[in-house]
Each structure stands twice: as C-alpha cells, then as structure tokens.
Design a protein around this motif. Sequence first.
Motif, short mmCIF file in Angstrom:
data_model
loop_
_atom_site.label_atom_id
_atom_site.label_comp_id
_atom_site.label_asym_id
_atom_site.label_seq_id
_atom_site.Cartn_x
_atom_site.Cartn_y
_atom_site.Cartn_z
N LYS A 185 0.88 -1.31 -0.03
CA LYS A 185 0.00 0.02 0.08
C LYS A 185 0.94 1.22 -0.13
N LYS A 186 1.89 1.37 0.71
CA LYS A 186 2.76 2.60 0.71
C LYS A 186 3.42 2.54 -0.56
N GLN A 187 3.86 1.51 -1.03
CA GLN A 187 4.31 1.77 -2.47
C GLN A 187 3.52 2.14 -3.45
N MET A 188 2.11 1.69 -3.36
CA MET A 188 1.03 2.18 -4.55
C MET A 188 0.95 3.52 -4.09
N GLU B 140 1.18 9.18 -6.15
CA GLU B 140 1.64 10.45 -6.28
C GLU B 140 2.65 10.70 -7.68
N GLU B 141 3.47 9.64 -7.81
CA GLU B 141 4.44 9.90 -8.92
C GLU B 141 3.36 9.95 -10.44
N LEU B 142 2.63 9.28 -10.38
CA LEU B 142 1.66 9.24 -11.55
C LEU B 142 1.16 10.70 -11.74
N THR C 8 3.82 3.67 -17.67
CA THR C 8 4.57 2.75 -17.04
C THR C 8 4.07 2.72 -15.53
N VAL C 9 4.24 3.68 -15.00
CA VAL C 9 3.76 3.85 -13.30
C VAL C 9 2.36 3.30 -13.25
N ARG C 10 1.30 3.62 -14.08
CA ARG C 10 0.04 3.06 -14.13
C ARG C 10 0.09 1.36 -13.98
#
Length: 175
Positions: A134-137, A142-144, A158-160
């Motif tokens: 969940k933390k990584q997601m 946020e990056e997306l 790619t992030v999606r």
Amino acid sequence: MECQECQQRPATLRYTQVINGDKTEVYVCDVCAKEKGYMTYPEEGYSLHQLLSGLFSPPIDNQQHTPKQQKNELQCPKCEMTLSKFKKLGKFGCSQCYQTFEEYLDPMFRRVHSGNTAHHGKIPARKGGDMRIKKQMNAYKEELQRLIKNEAFEDAATVRDKINALKKEMGGDDA
C-alpha cells in the motif's frame, strides 16, 4: 575471602597493580576500596545515558576549560542550555535546542544509530506485506499525478502498469 585492609568485611574487589613487572594484588571490601582510593565512582552511580555516551562517544580531552572558553560555548537562546550541559545530561531543555545544536546532532546520531540519521519507521514482518504494498502504491500514485501534470504520458503509463501489478499482488482492485 576477608578484606586485607580492615579484616572485618568480605573482600569484594581485587585490585591488581603491575609496576616494572612486579605484580601486586590486594583484596579489599567496598568501604576500604573507597577510602584507600582503589575505586572512585559517583555516589549516585552511573545513569544509562552516561554508560551509552561513554560507549559511543569519542574520547574526550580532560583539559580544563578556561572561563573564556565557557563564555564562547554554544548556548540555546530560549532556555540557555549549553552544548556541554546537553552532552552531559543527554536531554534538551526546550524545542529551540534542536535548531541551536543542529550541526552537532548528526554526528551523534550516526555514532549511536550505526550511521543512520533518519528514522524511516519499522513495519513488522508478519503484518508488513500489505502495508509495504500500500505504501509503494501510494508513492506510485503520487508519481503518476506528477507525471500527468508534467504531460509525461509514456512514463505515466509505465507507473500505471506498476500500480495495476501491485493491485493484482494484493489480490483485488480495491486499493
């Protein structure tokens, strides 16, 4: 064994002295050891902080500070805590001390915390699997958003895909 000085109490300390290859051993009780100067320690004992700071801090010069040196010592403007007093007590006097002594804290933290200066938290292994995902997601989301805002759509795709892979790993699409 009986104390060799007073012959009244049991000996609790063995004092060994070697001078020019001649070894002398004396067995004394606590009282005699203190009186004869074999053993010196503060009356109140040692605190845990003193023990740990002695283990982790570099050797300290036993030079006497002159009054001029003490006047120029770094001091908190709010609570008037000095750097030497902080090192002795191991506690700050107020919240302003963190900013005042900031440049001295990182080296102390590195010594005490095996080179680390920041706390990143700890997640228990048995419960941490989903939490880490969940933390990584959340980081990916946020990056997306940042990539979409900057119109970097290929990188955003790619992030999606990474987010979707994490959702499948968790066993559902409800994150």
